[in-house]
Each structure stands twice: as structure tokens, then as C-alpha cells.
Enzyme design. Structure first.
Site, PDB file in Angstrom:
ATOM      1  N   ARG A 381      47.250  50.101  41.759  1.00 49.10           N
ATOM      2  CA  ARG A 381      48.045  48.907  42.649  1.00 49.10           C
ATOM      3  C   ARG A 381      48.873  49.352  43.574  1.00 49.10           C
ATOM      4  O   ARG A 381      49.124  48.982  45.034  1.00 49.10           O
ATOM      5  CB  ARG A 381      48.619  47.706  41.908  1.00 49.10           C
ATOM      6  CG  ARG A 381      48.811  47.257  41.820  1.00 49.10           C
ATOM      7  CD  ARG A 381      49.368  46.237  40.947  1.00 49.10           C
ATOM      8  NE  ARG A 381      50.345  46.399  39.825  1.00 49.10           N
ATOM      9  CZ  ARG A 381      50.454  45.791  38.214  1.00 49.10           C
ATOM     10  NH1 ARG A 381      49.940  44.920  38.274  1.00 49.10           N
ATOM     11  NH2 ARG A 381      50.947  46.241  37.642  1.00 49.10           N
ATOM     12  N   VAL A 503      44.551  38.784  45.740  1.00 45.96           N
ATOM     13  CA  VAL A 503      44.564  39.856  44.386  1.00 45.96           C
ATOM     14  C   VAL A 503      45.095  41.054  44.082  1.00 45.96           C
ATOM     15  O   VAL A 503      46.349  41.422  44.346  1.00 45.96           O
ATOM     16  CB  VAL A 503      42.969  40.678  45.516  1.00 45.96           C
ATOM     17  CG1 VAL A 503      41.650  39.561  45.923  1.00 45.96           C
ATOM     18  CG2 VAL A 503      42.977  41.910  46.252  1.00 45.96           C
ATOM     19  N   GLU A 504      44.441  42.101  43.101  1.00 45.02           N
ATOM     20  CA  GLU A 504      45.331  42.786  42.170  1.00 45.02           C
ATOM     21  C   GLU A 504      46.454  42.336  41.728  1.00 45.02           C
ATOM     22  O   GLU A 504      47.411  43.350  41.914  1.00 45.02           O
ATOM     23  CB  GLU A 504      45.450  44.525  43.281  1.00 45.02           C
ATOM     24  CG  GLU A 504      43.897  44.641  42.592  1.00 45.02           C
ATOM     25  CD  GLU A 504      44.285  46.072  43.671  1.00 45.02           C
ATOM     26  OE1 GLU A 504      45.328  46.388  44.009  1.00 45.02           O
ATOM     27  OE2 GLU A 504      43.479  47.053  43.792  1.00 45.02           O
ATOM     28  N   GLY A 505      47.079  40.855  41.030  1.00 50.00           N
ATOM     29  CA  GLY A 505      47.832  40.401  40.823  1.00 50.00           C
ATOM     30  C   GLY A 505      48.461  39.258  42.044  1.00 50.00           C
ATOM     31  O   GLY A 505      48.988  39.747  42.809  1.00 50.00           O
TER      32      GLY A 505
END
Length: 812
Positions: A381, A503-505
Site C-alpha cells: 500500500r 482503491v486499497e482502502g
């Protein structure tokens, strides 16, 4: 006696304070406490031995209760542990794994309230190797030259030539070790590649970035069996297999652990033989590369109702590799993410049977998928989206500083107008600290860290920085940024902003729940230990953690108050730091102690309820994040050799960050439910009010002047990681050429302006005035030619695209 009451209360408070401060440190600590009481008694002038006796008894009692471990653990610790265990929120296994994922690095120092600056300044980020630099200057540069993003947008995909080039040059295997056919590049190189390609094409950047991020390749490297690695990694590295990873579902986005995809352990036929396997049912969406993927990484919850594997029925989240052609897999449809045509789509499956050997890591890793994902995400991330964001910010900085010179209105370059200059400074300031965060984060991963909290900060706050930089760039370029076409520099990057934010949290979730929620547990020196001890009902461990925590709070309270009251007079800056930067280290250390205190006040007064107060946790996250972001900027300035040319950028960053961090803490204190605790904390941490005002005009103007300077040095330093097209290309290439020609013509243009002011030529457009100046000998033919060329270039780059009706109807 009423005369002595205030002093008596002071004695009792002092006794409690000393008991708590020196508890468990032996009889010497008790003697110190007695000495303090005798001194206070003598100074107060109280003559009554009775008063002293009362204070002495109170103190001795408290000293025994809190200072003798056996007594303390029986009378104080055990009841407290039971009370805390009852009020703690229940924590499921998936939440626990997510909380414990990754490692704690520099961010832990900032959370402690007393950062060890040597740990940061002595850390060496890994430089690119000669092989990596050659790849960046060779295949990456060539890929950027091949990609025509306007063509990509209209053809809705990368060209077949670009796809073939990506595969042939190993872009999909950058992180795969060489022994498995990959390039074996560092995280620093992975980040540099993504940043450079992102400045050219978001579609190309995402296509390259995803196989090297969270997905089959990385999961196999860390958790795969030898057989899985030997089969898949070489195929992934050379592009024979294209991977995707299917996690998100219609009803499980941010709450990915509660997906409905499931697998049931059973027997079935595989390649003509009956084997023990899983029958999978899943409905996934938003899966990047899914339409073209040949191998699917799939996350699902595995059940064993017939107990074929053991006594446990709900085995847990599991990750497996499913080949595209497996019967029952429905794949190939495409989503349209904001018109940005990277490959993305749904994957569905009904009754898909695969052997247990398809589980990543083999059957022994059944139920281990959530841990795999959280551990991998903790590092990844901090690489992909932060790097893409830096590429976009540097593009905004490069193009907007050029446009600020080239575009003229009211007879002036627009970069000279203060409103525009303020936005240019904001772009430049963000670009500076964002790249500092990117390189430090990649360096941490290369050093073996998996910094889950700082990677969450990087993802959330750098993608927000990208949004701000592109918005400012759009405002400055105005109409030229609105009209789509080959000349438009920002339209594709601009419409892709929500993708990076989501995206990705999603950033809302990351800010309000992860940065502080996970940070408070992972970065705090005692909180996690207290929770673990309470859950395990370990009185001794809980006692050590709890009273260590009390000491921690007391030390931070004392340090925060003294540093605030003295203006940081007694704070030692790191050795060798210039006095001009020393003030920033001192201010950060003071705010670190204040943050640590205020964090503990929130945790102590609200407990587990704090995670549901997202207004508060978001403000805590802002304060913590800006402390971290600014420390990265200090690290960059230090590592770059403290260049004076970059000093305005550092001053801008520190002024911005310190103000944001302090304001966020004040916001927390203004909204804590326990007003008594909040008021006490504010009195300790900010006894004279706030210290850090918003950015001043002088700080803003200094950055704008530095990045707009004619020599271009700071501008080049800020944008050194992006792709700059050739002069013949519309958009940034043509803009760069126009700026170059304008810089060459500046001396001649100055002569023309002076002649106009002197009344020797009549005010007109620049080209007409240059003709007039040449005709009367003010300019040579060569000088006039420079102006003619620069004005022609200026006129060309301010034009926008237009299309005939038939062509317009074909645009995508």
C-alpha cells in the site's frame, strides 16, 4: 487549619504524584518522596507536626500500595484488569490479524512522544543499482515514448505493440526474484517505474503496477509452495500468465473480511481422478486485469462441513490460484472506471471445483489468507498508489510552472499574479514532501520493514495530495485543461483521481479508522501489551504494561508542558543539523509529546468507544499524519545535503504541517467528551495557546519564486522522476519547447519592453513591437527572430483541440 488546607492538598497531590512516578523503583524512590515532602513542608512554613504526620502517612500508604509490586498487583492491578477486560470491545480474529499486520518503524518513534532523530537521519535509503537505472533510462523511457495516451483513451486499451513490449521486457516481473525469471528489482525501483509511467499514462501505469503489487506474484513469493513458485513465477515474470487478484465484492468493499464468496471442502474429479478439493462460489467486481487475466488469485471463506480436514468447520479466509479456463469461471466482461481504459472487470464462479493444492501455500495455508493479505498490503500500500500520486504531482508541477511563464494575460505572465503563484507554490510544496514520503517508504520496505501505519498514511495523504495538485493545475490551465484532445495534459490524470482515492482502502476509511485506530495499537509502546495481557488474564504482564503506561503519560505530560512553556529551549536538536532546521526538529518533538499525551487522554477516557468516534479519530489521524509527513521532508532535506535552493520548500512544508498537526490536536481537545480531561490536556500541551499559524504570504512567495526561477534548477529537482516528451509532441512536449524558446528570447524581450517604456516604440502585441524595434536598430535580426519564434510557440501551445462532427462522434 483552613489556612493550611491548600498546602495540605498540595502535599497529598505531591505524594500521589511521587508514588505514581517512582512506583516499583525500590526504597530509594520512597526516600526521594519523603525528601520532597520534607522540603515542601519546610518551604510552606507549616509548623504543625500533625499536618506533616498526616501527609507522611498518606504518602507512605500510597507508596506501599503503588510501589510494592505484590501489594499493587493484588489491590490495584487485578481489579483494574477485570474492569478493563469487561469494557474492551470484542475483537474478532480478522480484526486482530489486521491490527497486528506489518511492522512498526519510524512512525512508532513519533507516536512515543520522544522521537529518536538519529534513527531517522542515519537510515540510508537504497539507491538504484546500475542495472535498475539502466532499465529506467532504457525500457521504461522507451515504453513511455511508445504510449500515446490520447490513442489509448480512444482505442480503449493499450496497443498490441505496447502489451508485447511490457511482457517482453519483464515489466510484470519487476519484484519477482531473478532465480524465478524476474528482474528482482528493489521497492525503490518499483516505485520509480510507477511514478515515471504514471506521468505519461495512468492506464499503462496501472497495468504495470498491479502485477507487482498485492496479487499472485507477491503472495507466491512469500507464501507459495516450491512447486507453485517454480510453475507460476517464471510465467508471471515473462508475461505468459497475466495475474489478477479477486477480493472486492458487491457487499464487501472496505469490509473485505466479510465477503460472501465461499468454498466447501469436498471430493471431486480433476483431470480424470478423484481428489480432495474445494467447490467455489464467488461474485467479485472491480478486479484490475481481470478481463485479460490467465490466472486468478481468489479470496474466499473456506468451510469443511464434513470435517475432511479436521474438526474445524469454518476454516477461514483462504487464498487460491484458479486458472482462467477452469469450468464454471465467468470472466471477460469489463467495467469502465471513469473512462480510464485499464483492464478491469467482474469475475464470477458457480460450483467451481479445484484441488486443495491450488491454495496458495498448499493445504497447510487453508484459513491463512487474511493474514497473507494484511501482511502483503502493509508494505504494498505504501508503494503503488503513492508512486502514482507522485508522478501526477510532478506532472502538475512541471506543466504548471511552464504554463505560468508561457501564458500571458494583461501583458504579464500569469505566474506573476499572486493568486496563481499561491497555487503554484501549493503544487510545488506538496510535490516536495510527497516525493520525500515515497522514497522513504520504499526505502523502509527495502530494509525489510512492512510499515502498516506509515503505508496507510502514504496511501491516503499522497492520493489526497494528488487530488489537490491536479485540481490546482486544472484551475491554472483553465480552458486548456477542460478541452479534451491530444494537446490536453491533465484530462486523463484528472478523471482518474477518484480511482486512487478509492482503491486499497478508501481514504475516508483509512483516515477515520486505520491511521489512528491501527496506529494507537501498533505504535503506542504499551496499549497493545495491555490489551493482550487483559485478554490473557495475565496480571503480571498487565501490571507491567499498565504502570509503564502511567509513567509514559506522566513523562509526556511533563515534557509537553516544559517544552511548550519554554518554547523548546531545552530540546536538543540532532547533531550536525543547521540551526535553521533545528527549530523544526524542536517543534516536531514538542508536538510529538503533545500528540502522545492527547492520544492517551482519548484512549483513557473513551477506551474502545474511541474507534466509533470517527470525527475524533480522523483528527487524531490528521495530527499524526502531518507529523510523519513533515519528518519525511526533514529527512529529504538532510539527505540532499541541505541545499539552500530547497530551503523555501522545506519552510513551506514545515509551516503547513505544524499548523495542520496543531490544529488537528486542538480540534480533538475541543470535542473530547470528557471536558475536564480535555481542559487539563490543553493546559499542559498548549499553556499559552497555539504557536503555529497558517502559511504566510512570504513563505508562499518564496516557494513560487524558487520554482519559477529562470534557471529552472528547483523545477528540475522537483520533477526529476517523470517522463518529459519530445518537443514535437503536443501537450507537455510542446509546452517545454515554448518555455525554452521564451527563456532564450528574454534578453531581447527586455530590450523591447524598455524601448516601449522610453516611448521609442508604440505599445502593441509583442511580435509587432519586435518588428518595430528591429526596424529602428534596437534589436538585431537574430534577436528579433528569437522573439518571433517564442511568440509563435507561445501562440501554438495556448491553442486547444477541435474536431469535425464525424470525428467527434467517434471520440471515447
Amino acid at each position: 487549619m483552613s489556612v493550611y488546607l491548600p498546602t495540605l492538598l498540595i502535599f497529598i497531590a505531591a505524594a500521589l504524584f511521587v508514588a505514581l512516578t517512582f512506583m516499583g523503583r525500590g526504597y530509594f524512590a520512597w526516600v526521594q518522596g519523603v525528601g520532597l515532602i520534607l522540603f515542601a513542608w519546610f518551604v510552606s512554613g507549616i509548623e504543625s507536626v500533625t499536618v506533616f504526620g498526616v501527609v507522611f502517612i498518606v504518602y507512605t500508604t500510597l507508596a506501599v500500595v503503588f510501589g510494592v509490586r505484590l501489594v499493587r498487583r493484588t489491590i490495584v492491578t487485578r481489579p483494574l484488569m477485570g474492569m478493563i477486560a469487561r469494557i474492551l470491545p470484542a475483537m474478532g480474529e480478522t480484526e486482530r490479524i489486521a491490527l497486528e499486520a506489518g511492522s512498526v518503524w519510524w512512525e512508532g518513534e513519533l507516536f512515543s512522544g520522544k522521537p529518536d532523530w538519529s534513527k531517522l537521519l542515519e537510515f540510508k535509503t537504497q539507491s538504484l543499482s546500475a542495472e535498475e537505472q539502466a532499465f529506467l533510462d532504457g525500457p521504461v523511457q522507451e515504453l513511455c515514448q511508445m504510449v500515446d495516451d490520447w490513442q489509448v483513451a480512444n482505442e480503449r486499451d493499450l496497443s498490441p505493440e505496447v502489451w508485447a513490449f511490457i511482457k517482453a521486457n519483464g515489466f510484470f516481473g519487476m519484484i519477482i526474484p531473478k532465480e524465478h525469471g524476474g528482474l528482482g528489482f528493489s521497492a525503490q525501483m518499483h516505485s520509480a517505474v510507477v511514478a515515471k509511467i504514471a506521468s505519461r499514462s495512468v492506464t499503462a501505469a496501472v497495468t504495470v503496477m498491479v502485477p507487482n503489487s498485492l496479487g499472485p506474484g507477491e503472495l507466491l513469493m512469500h507464501y507459495g509452495t516450491d512447486e507453485q513458485k517454480d510453475h507460476y513465477l517464471p510465467r508471471l515474470a515473462d508475461g505468459r500468465d497475466i495475474p489478477c487478484f479477486a477480493l472486492t465484492e458487491p457487499n464487501a468493499g472496505s469490509d473485505a473480511a466479510n465477503g460472501q464468496s465461499r468454498g466447501v471442502v469436498c471430493k471431486g474429479m480433476w483431470q480424470g481422478e478423484e481428489v480432495l478439493g474445494m467447490r467455489l462460489t464467488f461474485n467479485k467486481r472491480y478486479i484490475t486485469l481481470a478481463p485479460v487475466a490467465t490466472v486468478i488469485g481468489l479470496a474466499f471463506r473456506l468451510y469443511d462441513p464434513d470435517h475432511l480436514l479436521g474438526d474445524q468447520e469454518d476454516i477461514g479466509i483462504t487464498c487460491a490460484l484458479v486458472p482462467r479456463g477452469t469450468p464454471g469461471v465467468d470472466i471477460g466482461e469489463r467495467h469502465d472506471p471513469m473512462g480510464v481504459p485499464f483492464q478491469n472487470g467482474p469475475i464470477r464462479g458457480e460450483g467451481v471445483f479445484v484441488p486443495l493444492s491450488f491454495i496458495i501455500g498448499g493445504p497447510d495455508q487453508a484459513g491463512g489468507g487474511w493474514r497473507m493479505l494484511m501482511e502483503t498490503l502493509a508494505a504494498g500500500r505504501g508503494i503503488s498508489l503513492p508512486s502514482l500520486s507522485v508522478g501526477a504531482a510532478q506532472l502538475a508541477c512541471r506543466a504548471t510552472t511552464a504554463y505560468g511563464h508561457v501564458r500571458e494575460q494583461f501583458g504579464l505572465s500569469i505566474g506573476k499574479f499572486e493568486g496563481v503563484a499561491e497555487r503554484i507554490a501549493r503544487i510545488a510544496g506538496h510535490t516536495y514532501f510527497m516525493n520525500a514520503v515515497r522514497t522513504l517508504g520504499a526505502g523502509a520496505v527495502d530494509a525489510g520493514e512492512r510499515p502498516s501505519v506509515s503505508s496507510a498514511i502514504a496511501k491516503a495523504y499522497l492520493t489526497e495530495g494528488m487530488r489537490l495538485c491536479l485540481n490546482d493545475a486544472m484551475d491554472i490551465h483553465a480552458g486548456a485543461a477542460i478541452i479534451r484532445g491530444p494537446r490536453n495534459i491533465f484530462s486523463r490524470a484528472y478523471i482518474s483521481i477518484p480511482i486512487g482515492i478509492t482503491v486499497e482502502g478508501a481514504n475516508i476509511l483509512t483516515r477515520s479508522l486505520i491511521v489512528f485506530g491501527q496506529g494507537a495499537m501498533r505504535c503506542h509502546p504499551f496499549a497493545q501489551r495491555e490489551l493482550d495481557a487483559a485478554a490473557a488474564k495475565d496480571v503480571k504482564a498487565f501490571d507491567i504494561a499498565l504502570f509503564g503506561h502511567f509513567n509514559h503519560v506522566e513523562r509526556n505530560a511533563m515534557r509537553a508542558f516544559v517544552m511548550a512553556a519554554t518554547g523548546g529551549l531545552f530540546i536538543d536538536a540532532p547533531q550536525g543539523v543547521d540551526r535553521r532546521e533545528a527549530k523544526h526538529y524542536k517543534n516536531l518533538e514538542r508536538l510529538s509529546a503533545a500528540f502522545a499525551l492527547i492520544a492517551d487522554i482519548g484512549l483513557m477516557t473513551m477506551g474502545g468507544a474511541l474507534k466509533r468516534k470517527e470525527h475524533l479519530s480522523g483528527r487524531y489521524a490528521d495530527a499524526f499524519a502531518w507529523l510523519f509527513l513533515s519528518s519525511c521532508a526533514l529527512k529529504r532535506f538532510h539527505d540532499d545535503g541541505e541545499p539552500d535552493a530547497h530551503r523555501p520548500l522545506l519552510e513551506w512544508t514545515m509551516a503547513k504541517a505544524l499548523h495542520e498537526a496543531e490544529s488537528a490536536m486542538i480540534g480533538v481537545l475541543a470535542n473530547l467528551p470528557s471536558r475536564a480531561a480535555a481542559n487539563m490536556a490543553e493546559l499542559i500541551a498548549f499553556p499559552f495557546g497555539t504557536k503555529h499559524p497558517p502559511l504566510t504570504d512570504a513563505e508562499i512567495n518564496a516557494v513560487s519564486a524558487a520554482v519559477m526561477a529562470a534557471d529552472g534548477r528547483v523545477r528540475d529537482d522537483l520533477t526529476r522522476d517523470i517522463f518529459i516528451p519530445s518537443d514535437s509532441e503536443p501537450g507537455l512536449g510542446a509546452l517545454e519547447q515554448a518555455l525554452s524558446k521564451i527563456n532564450l528570447s528574454r534578453p531581447a524581450r527586455a530590450k523591447v519592453e524598455q524601448a516601449r517604456r522610453d516611448g521609442r516604440i508604440v505599445k502593441d502585441n509583442v511580435t509587432a513591437m519586435a518588428h518595430a524595434a528591429r526596424d529602428i536598430g534596437i534589436l538585431s535580426t537574430q534577436e528579433a527572430g528569437l522573439i518571433f519564434d517564442s511568440e509563435a510557440a507561445r501562440n501554438d501551445v495556448v491553442q486547444v483541440d477541435s474536431f469535425d462532427g464525424e470525428t467527434f462522434r467517434t471520440l471515447k
